[in-house]
Write a protein that holds these residues in place. Structure first.
Motif, PDB file in Angstrom:
ATOM      1  N   ILE A  80       0.887  -1.160   0.000  1.00 37.93           N
ATOM      2  CA  ILE A  80       0.000   0.000   0.000  1.00 37.93           C
ATOM      3  C   ILE A  80       0.926   1.210   0.000  1.00 37.93           C
ATOM      4  CG2 ILE A  80      -1.678   1.262   1.416  1.00 37.93           C
ATOM      5  CD1 ILE A  80      -2.618  -1.494   2.437  1.00 37.93           C
ATOM      6  N   LEU A  81       0.657   2.170  -0.862  1.00 32.69           N
ATOM      7  CA  LEU A  81       1.592   3.275  -1.044  1.00 32.69           C
ATOM      8  C   LEU A  81       1.712   4.162   0.194  1.00 32.69           C
ATOM      9  CD1 LEU A  81       3.493   4.648  -3.023  1.00 32.69           C
ATOM     10  CD2 LEU A  81       1.528   5.871  -3.980  1.00 32.69           C
ATOM     11  N   ASP A  82       0.563   4.524   0.769  1.00 34.29           N
ATOM     12  CA  ASP A  82       0.593   5.452   1.907  1.00 34.29           C
ATOM     13  C   ASP A  82      -0.327   5.014   3.035  1.00 34.29           C
ATOM     14  OD1 ASP A  82       2.240   7.725   0.839  1.00 34.29           O
ATOM     15  OD2 ASP A  82       0.699   7.628  -0.720  1.00 34.29           O
ATOM     16  N   VAL A  83       0.196   5.068   4.226  1.00 38.81           N
ATOM     17  CA  VAL A  83      -0.623   4.849   5.415  1.00 38.81           C
ATOM     18  C   VAL A  83      -0.224   5.913   6.427  1.00 38.81           C
ATOM     19  CG1 VAL A  83      -1.257   3.279   7.279  1.00 38.81           C
ATOM     20  CG2 VAL A  83      -0.649   2.342   5.036  1.00 38.81           C
ATOM     21  N   VAL A  84      -1.197   6.683   6.876  1.00 37.04           N
ATOM     22  CA  VAL A  84      -0.892   7.689   7.888  1.00 37.04           C
ATOM     23  C   VAL A  84      -1.769   7.457   9.108  1.00 37.04           C
ATOM     24  CG1 VAL A  84      -2.407   9.356   6.726  1.00 37.04           C
ATOM     25  CG2 VAL A  84      -0.786  10.173   8.424  1.00 37.04           C
ATOM     26  N   GLY A  85      -1.170   7.602  10.271  1.00 40.88           N
ATOM     27  CA  GLY A  85      -1.937   7.407  11.495  1.00 40.88           C
ATOM     28  C   GLY A  85      -0.997   7.271  12.676  1.00 40.88           C
ATOM     29  N   PRO A  86      -1.501   7.029  13.838  1.00 43.89           N
ATOM     30  CA  PRO A  86      -2.924   6.957  14.157  1.00 43.89           C
ATOM     31  C   PRO A  86      -3.551   8.345  14.135  1.00 43.89           C
ATOM     32  CG  PRO A  86      -1.626   6.786  16.162  1.00 43.89           C
ATOM     33  CD  PRO A  86      -0.655   6.830  15.026  1.00 43.89           C
ATOM     34  N   LEU A  87      -4.789   8.430  13.689  1.00 42.71           N
ATOM     35  CA  LEU A  87      -5.471   9.719  13.600  1.00 42.71           C
ATOM     36  C   LEU A  87      -6.678   9.736  14.535  1.00 42.71           C
ATOM     37  CD1 LEU A  87      -5.390  10.037   9.689  1.00 42.71           C
ATOM     38  CD2 LEU A  87      -3.829  11.082  11.335  1.00 42.71           C
ATOM     39  N   GLY A  88      -7.096  10.927  14.857  1.00 41.19           N
ATOM     40  CA  GLY A  88      -8.272  11.085  15.705  1.00 41.19           C
ATOM     41  C   GLY A  88      -7.928  10.927  17.175  1.00 41.19           C
ATOM     42  N   LYS A  89      -8.895  11.330  18.007  1.00 41.24           N
ATOM     43  CA  LYS A  89      -8.675  11.199  19.458  1.00 41.24           C
ATOM     44  C   LYS A  89      -8.964   9.774  19.885  1.00 41.24           C
ATOM     45  CE  LYS A  89      -9.830  15.850  20.967  1.00 41.24           C
ATOM     46  NZ  LYS A  89     -10.937  16.716  21.374  1.00 41.24           N
ATOM     47  N   PRO A  90      -8.165   9.254  20.804  1.00 41.38           N
ATOM     48  CA  PRO A  90      -8.472   7.928  21.333  1.00 41.38           C
ATOM     49  C   PRO A  90      -9.808   7.934  22.087  1.00 41.38           C
ATOM     50  CG  PRO A  90      -6.258   8.652  21.974  1.00 41.38           C
ATOM     51  CD  PRO A  90      -6.951   9.835  21.391  1.00 41.38           C
ATOM     52  N   SER A  91     -10.403   6.755  22.229  1.00 41.48           N
ATOM     53  CA  SER A  91     -11.631   6.634  23.019  1.00 41.48           C
ATOM     54  C   SER A  91     -11.328   6.992  24.468  1.00 41.48           C
ATOM     55  CB  SER A  91     -12.131   5.185  22.999  1.00 41.48           C
ATOM     56  OG  SER A  91     -12.234   4.696  21.699  1.00 41.48           O
ATOM     57  N   GLU A  92     -12.355   7.473  25.145  1.00 41.60           N
ATOM     58  CA  GLU A  92     -12.189   7.740  26.589  1.00 41.60           C
ATOM     59  C   GLU A  92     -12.405   6.437  27.325  1.00 41.60           C
ATOM     60  OE1 GLU A  92     -14.667  10.936  28.145  1.00 41.60           O
ATOM     61  OE2 GLU A  92     -14.444  11.967  26.215  1.00 41.60           O
ATOM     62  N   THR A  93     -11.313   5.772  27.620  1.00 40.08           N
ATOM     63  CA  THR A  93     -11.473   4.443  28.214  1.00 40.08           C
ATOM     64  C   THR A  93     -11.021   4.411  29.667  1.00 40.08           C
ATOM     65  OG1 THR A  93      -9.345   3.868  27.276  1.00 40.08           O
ATOM     66  CG2 THR A  93     -11.286   3.160  26.045  1.00 40.08           C
ATOM     67  N   HIS A  94     -11.386   5.435  30.425  1.00 37.75           N
ATOM     68  CA  HIS A  94     -11.009   5.405  31.845  1.00 37.75           C
ATOM     69  C   HIS A  94     -11.996   4.528  32.625  1.00 37.75           C
ATOM     70  CE1 HIS A  94     -14.177   8.404  32.450  1.00 37.75           C
ATOM     71  NE2 HIS A  94     -13.712   8.988  31.355  1.00 37.75           N
ATOM     72  N   HIS A  95     -11.929   4.578  33.914  1.00 35.94           N
ATOM     73  CA  HIS A  95     -12.801   3.718  34.708  1.00 35.94           C
ATOM     74  C   HIS A  95     -14.204   4.316  34.821  1.00 35.94           C
ATOM     75  CE1 HIS A  95     -13.936   0.722  37.637  1.00 35.94           C
ATOM     76  NE2 HIS A  95     -14.500   1.700  38.321  1.00 35.94           N
ATOM     77  N   PHE A  96     -15.171   3.622  34.250  1.00 38.49           N
ATOM     78  CA  PHE A  96     -16.567   4.066  34.353  1.00 38.49           C
ATOM     79  C   PHE A  96     -17.333   3.200  35.339  1.00 38.49           C
ATOM     80  CE2 PHE A  96     -15.483   5.511  30.043  1.00 38.49           C
ATOM     81  CZ  PHE A  96     -16.057   6.771  30.009  1.00 38.49           C
ATOM     82  N   GLY A  97     -16.985   1.915  35.418  1.00 37.23           N
ATOM     83  CA  GLY A  97     -17.764   0.938  36.191  1.00 37.23           C
ATOM     84  C   GLY A  97     -18.198  -0.148  35.231  1.00 37.23           C
ATOM     85  N   SER A  98     -19.426  -0.005  34.718  1.00 32.82           N
ATOM     86  CA  SER A  98     -19.822  -0.992  33.716  1.00 32.82           C
ATOM     87  C   SER A  98     -20.107  -0.303  32.386  1.00 32.82           C
ATOM     88  CB  SER A  98     -21.037  -1.784  34.200  1.00 32.82           C
ATOM     89  OG  SER A  98     -22.187  -1.014  34.064  1.00 32.82           O
ATOM     90  N   CYS A  99     -19.719  -0.986  31.316  1.00 35.43           N
ATOM     91  CA  CYS A  99     -19.860  -0.392  29.988  1.00 35.43           C
ATOM     92  C   CYS A  99     -20.523  -1.388  29.052  1.00 35.43           C
ATOM     93  CB  CYS A  99     -18.492  -0.052  29.407  1.00 35.43           C
ATOM     94  SG  CYS A  99     -17.534   1.055  30.438  1.00 35.43           S
ATOM     95  N   VAL A 100     -21.261  -0.836  28.100  1.00 35.18           N
ATOM     96  CA  VAL A 100     -21.832  -1.684  27.059  1.00 35.18           C
ATOM     97  C   VAL A 100     -21.281  -1.218  25.719  1.00 35.18           C
ATOM     98  CG1 VAL A 100     -23.931  -2.466  25.908  1.00 35.18           C
ATOM     99  CG2 VAL A 100     -23.946  -2.064  28.377  1.00 35.18           C
ATOM    100  N   LEU A 101     -20.801  -2.164  24.920  1.00 40.08           N
ATOM    101  CA  LEU A 101     -20.307  -1.839  23.583  1.00 40.08           C
ATOM    102  C   LEU A 101     -21.225  -2.472  22.556  1.00 40.08           C
ATOM    103  CD1 LEU A 101     -16.450  -2.526  23.902  1.00 40.08           C
ATOM    104  CD2 LEU A 101     -17.728  -0.450  24.420  1.00 40.08           C
ATOM    105  N   VAL A 102     -21.791  -1.619  21.708  1.00 37.25           N
ATOM    106  CA  VAL A 102     -22.728  -2.135  20.717  1.00 37.25           C
ATOM    107  C   VAL A 102     -22.129  -1.951  19.323  1.00 37.25           C
ATOM    108  CG1 VAL A 102     -25.103  -2.043  19.873  1.00 37.25           C
ATOM    109  CG2 VAL A 102     -24.586  -1.296  22.219  1.00 37.25           C
TER     110      VAL A 102
END
Ligand SMILES: Cc1cc2nc3c(=O)[nH]c(=O)nc-3n(C[C@H](O)[C@H](O)[C@H](O)COP(=O)(O)OP(=O)(O)OC[C@H]3O[C@@H](n4cnc5c(N)ncnc54)[C@H](O)[C@@H]3O)c2cc1C
Ligand SMILES: Cc1cc2nc3c(=O)[nH]c(=O)nc-3n(C[C@H](O)[C@H](O)[C@H](O)COP(=O)(O)OP(=O)(O)OC[C@H]3O[C@@H](n4cnc5c(N)ncnc54)[C@H](O)[C@@H]3O)c2cc1C
Ligand code: SF4
Ligand code: SF4
Ligand code: FES
Lengths: 280, 447
Positions: A80-102
């Motif tokens: 692949i000729l070009d790959v740029v990254g990582p881009l964007g803000k990371p997810s906020e993955t601090h301690h919440f307690g319980s999380c649901v990922l859909v």
């Protein structure tokens, strides 16, 4: 030049490709994406970083148009000729307690890396993954491994619970409300599904997928409206508070190039240039 | 200068001005008065010995002439083409008082093009030093700083977020004004000095800030790429572009050759461009070349336009319709653009910028049809990286605070070009980059 180190199909029209790109893998975090350009005449397209292993990054994508079809045609050892990254803000993955990922459809690809990060911060993680039917469902095993609990839905009932992911999500909100929810999939799915958490006032993230060019905040192609304000998804996002996003605008802007996208696919079809090797 | 006729040049993207011949250059050089106190050089932000190189042209010693330019300017083929000469060197030339000033830009371009054809001499590089320098952004500021520091013997790494180096020279200024081949060749020269260019690296993400800070000195040359939007209703519809996006799709991604190239761009029959600077002219002229009827809407008068005069002239020749003293109030359409509502403006007393303030004339609203609207109303520094570095102070307009040596509020971080000045010009960016490179050299030599 960035080398493809493995490539395979995960489901009908859905592909998994590992790319050697140490500058991306070294610092990639959950929720971030990369932009790639396959060749000199190619378009720059964004894809979520759905896995990292040493110098390698993984993308999982649906072959919907010219670039994703070309990408689907690449085999181990191709470049692949070009790959740029990582881009964007990371997810906020601090301690919440319980999380649901859909996750809906190919959006499921974004989840394992977020789940791992959430687990690492001590969260309980429930996964809900949905697809139109059993054959289109991806990453079930991987999700089962990283989540404390996994619920599977299919629209046609061919596997797991029949119906949309919003059903079980609502039930969880009613019976054991989580502290944070991620909903990732096609825009319409994110709009409808994140609606389920709104009455409960639960913090809900969606990962927006507007059309991008540079991915660095320079062009404004990726602009979205969140809470009445114009934001650039590539640098201010891609994750935003679901309950503040103008989804209708996002969906409208995603249709910007529909006629041209068709023309491009036809052009490459005639030229035999999609390089799919008859895989789709 | 010899411009190709407007009717044929709008059919392609080849260069408008084909430059001057050696005979024309020598003839022009003989007009120079070789002033005792040459005003021309004081108008050049990098202080080129203009009279010196003109004397060499007169003596047909082109090799020495280009060497004189290169003492102060590493990118003459570019500057000769895009400098706003009328307000810089040529604006100061004494001959301009009564007659036409010397065509300094055309001469500079001639020499650079001559050198490209007759073999480029790579300048000597000082003895290698151990210090490592990171430069962020490969526009004219980054390239100049990199070249200067490499010549001084440092090991220089230049990081660029896009897949091609050159900054605005590659993604912004179109081919017909600045052929990309020329930009690439000047970049090759910078590489030959030993500069390592790492494209596809967004500093702050691909290279985290703490790694950036591990270099002995850093020069931020990230430009002013953040496009402003007017904030009027309807501007998120299909068909509305920032000039940056429109120009990037064409210049960097070759959307004009879609579907041979995969990146599309919308054009339609009627294009409305908003703005009066170089960016607006470029967007309008690109759209024209793609077959559109183009209307340029600018809220002040023609003479207030900040664009280079020659670009305004070229745009007009190419059939761009100018609607001056006119301002857009909203963009019409139901998801896809259909038109722009505009209002006429009255030019009142001078405002803070010394230009007459434009105020709307009640009742003058009207609609102009549009399939595509391109906003070219200004850019500011992209905050991404500078927000991530603790201790950098920004001015009101988002540009970095630097002192006269180019130093930011962090001792080993310097900044040059549009990121420090706000959107300006190629040559100012290069001038500032030279200052910053000198400061870095001094700092590392004193330690
Ligand atoms: C941050 C982000 C992460 C993404 N992650 C994934 C992923 O992990 N897996 C995946 O399958 N898809 C992902 N997408 C969508 C993916 O970028 C598009 O499917 C892809 O660009 C389609 O390109 P194409 O040439 O194959 O198809 P096209 O025929 O060009 O387009 C098909 C569809 O993709 C959209 N699209 C086209 N070009 C772009 C572009 N440059 N940027 C964004 N969308 C575009 C169009 O709106 C259209 O609906 C992501 C998008 C974003 C913004
Ligand atoms: C369309 C257009 C036409 C113009 N016409 C003229 C003209 O005719 N004459 C003239 O003198 N001036 C003109 N200008 C202005 C001139 O181009 C700029 O003043 C000049 O390019 C500024 O140079 P720079 O090096 O500071 O920044 P830029 O040229 O903007 O380069 C900055 C570079 O940094 C990169 N970058 C940004 N952030 C990061 C990061 N975090 N990591 C890695 N890389 C990063 C960007 O991708 C970009 O390539 C024009 C500008 C435009 C947009
Ligand atoms: S660099 Fe620009 S301002 Fe200086 S002499 Fe050349 S054209 Fe004139
Ligand atoms: S001011 Fe004009 S005439 Fe005098 S030296 Fe400079 S270019 Fe020649
Ligand atoms: S993709 Fe260009 S600003 Fe986000």
């Amino acid at each position: 030049m960035y080398r493809v180190t493995s490539a395979r199909s995960l489901a009908e029209n859905v592909f998994e490709t590992w790319i050697e790109a140490p500058h991306v893998s070294k610092n990639a975090e959950a929720g971030q994406f990369l932009v790639l350009r396959i060749g000199e005449d190619g378009e720059r397209i964004p894809l979520t970083i759905s896995g990292v292993r040493g110098d390698l990054v993984r993308v999982i994508f649906m072959a919907v148009g010219t670039t994703t079809k070309k990408l689907a045609g690449l085999k181990t050892g191709d470049t692949i000729l070009d790959v740029v990254g990582p881009l964007g803000k990371p997810s906020e993955t601090h301690h919440f307690g319980s999380c649901v990922l859909v996750g809906g459809g190919v959006g499921i690809a974004c989840l394992p890396i977020i789940a791992k990060a959430l687990k690492a911060s001590g969260n309980t993680v429930i996964g809900i993954i949905g697809a139109r039917n059993k054959d289109l469902l991806i990453l079930e095993d991987e999700m089962r491994e990283v989540c404390d609990e996994l619920i599977v839905t299919t629209d046609d009932g061919s596997y797991g619970i029949k119906g949309f992911a919003a059903g079980p999500l609502k039930e969880i909100c009613e019976t054991r409300p989580p502290n944070a929810v991620w909903v990732i999939g096609p825009a319409i799915m994110m709009k409808v599904t994140s609606g389920a958490t709104k009455p409960f006032g639960i913090k809900t993230f969606v990962s927006l997928n507007p059309i991008m060019v540079d991915g660095t905040g320079m062009c404004g192609s990726c602009r979205v409206v969140v809470n009445g304000e114009t934001r650039f998804a590539c640098v201010d996002g891609p994750e935003f508070d679901a309950h503040l996003v103008d989804f209708d605008l996002l969906m409208s802007r995603q249709r910007f190039y529909h006629p041209e996208e068709k023309e491009s696919v036809e052009h490459h079809h005639h030229a035999g240039g999609c390089g799919c090797g008859g895989r789709h | 200068m010899s411009d190709r006729p407007a009717e044929t040049r709008i059919l392609d993207f080849s260069e408008v001005d084909s430059g001057i011949t050696a005979e024309e250059a020598v003839a022009e050089a003989t007009r120079c008065l070789q002033c005792k106190k040459p005003a021309c050089s004081s108008g050049c932000p990098v202080g080129i010995d203009i009279k010196g190189f003109i004397r060499c042209i007169e003596g047909e010693d082109f090799r020495s002439a280009i060497a004189i330019i290169k003492e102060s300017n590493m990118l003459p083929a570019i500057c000769g083409r895009v400098c706003p000469q009328e307000v810089q060197c040529e604006g100061e030339c004494i001959l301009g008082v009564k007659d036409k000033p010397i065509a300094i830009g055309a001469l500079e371009r001639f020499l650079a093009d001559w050198e490209r054809e007759n073999g480029i001499v790579v300048p000597a590089v000082a003895a290698k030093r151990s210090e490592k320098i990171a430069i962020v952004g490969s526009g004219p500021a980054g390239l100049t700083a990199a070249a200067e520091l490499a010549r001084n013997g440092f090991s220089v790494t230049l990081f660029e977020a896009l897949h091609d180096a050159g900054g605005v020279l590659i993604y912004g200024i179109p081919e017909f004004r600045l052929p990309k081949e020329i930009v690439r060749s000047e970049i090759e020269e910078v590489k030959r000095l030993g500069v390592e260019i790492k494209t596809n690296h967004l500093v702050g993400r691909s290279l985290p800030v703490d790694e950036l800070l591990s270099y002995d000195a850093i020069i931020l040359a990230t430009g002013a790429g953040l496009p402003a939007f007017m904030g009027i209703s309807g501007e998120h519809q299909i068909g509305v572009y920032s000039a940056n996006e429109f120009l990037t799709r064409v210049n960097l991604m070759h959307a004009e050759a879609f579907p041979q190239y995969d990146t599309p761009v919308k054009i339609g029959g009627n294009v409305v461009v908003i703005g009066g600077g170089n960016v607006a002219m470029d967007a309008a002229r690109v759209a024209r070349r793609m077959g559109a009827e183009v209307t340029l809407v600018y809220r002040r008068r023609r003479e207030d336009m900040p664009a280079r005069r020659i670009e305004v002239h070229h745009a007009e020749e190419e059939g761009i319709r100018f609607l001056t003293c006119t301002n857009p109030t909203k963009i019409l359409g139901e998801g896809t653009v259909t038109g722009v509502c505009v209002v006429s403006m009255n030019m009142c007393e001078l405002d803070d910028s010394g230009r007459p303030a434009a105020t709307p004339i009640p009742g003058s609203e009207r609609i102009i049809p549009a399939d595509v609207v391109i906003e070219a109303i200004g850019q500011s520094p992209n905050p991404l990286l500078i927000q991530m570095i603790d201790g950098l102070i920004r001015e009101k307009k988002g540009n970095l605070k630097v002192d006269e040596s180019g130093r930011t509020t962090i001792p080993k971080i310097f900044a040059a070009g549009d990121v420090a000045t706000g959107a300006a010009t190629v040559i100012l960016a290069m001038g500032a980059a030279k200052v910053a490179a000198e400061s870095v050299t001094r700092m590392l030599s004193e330690e």
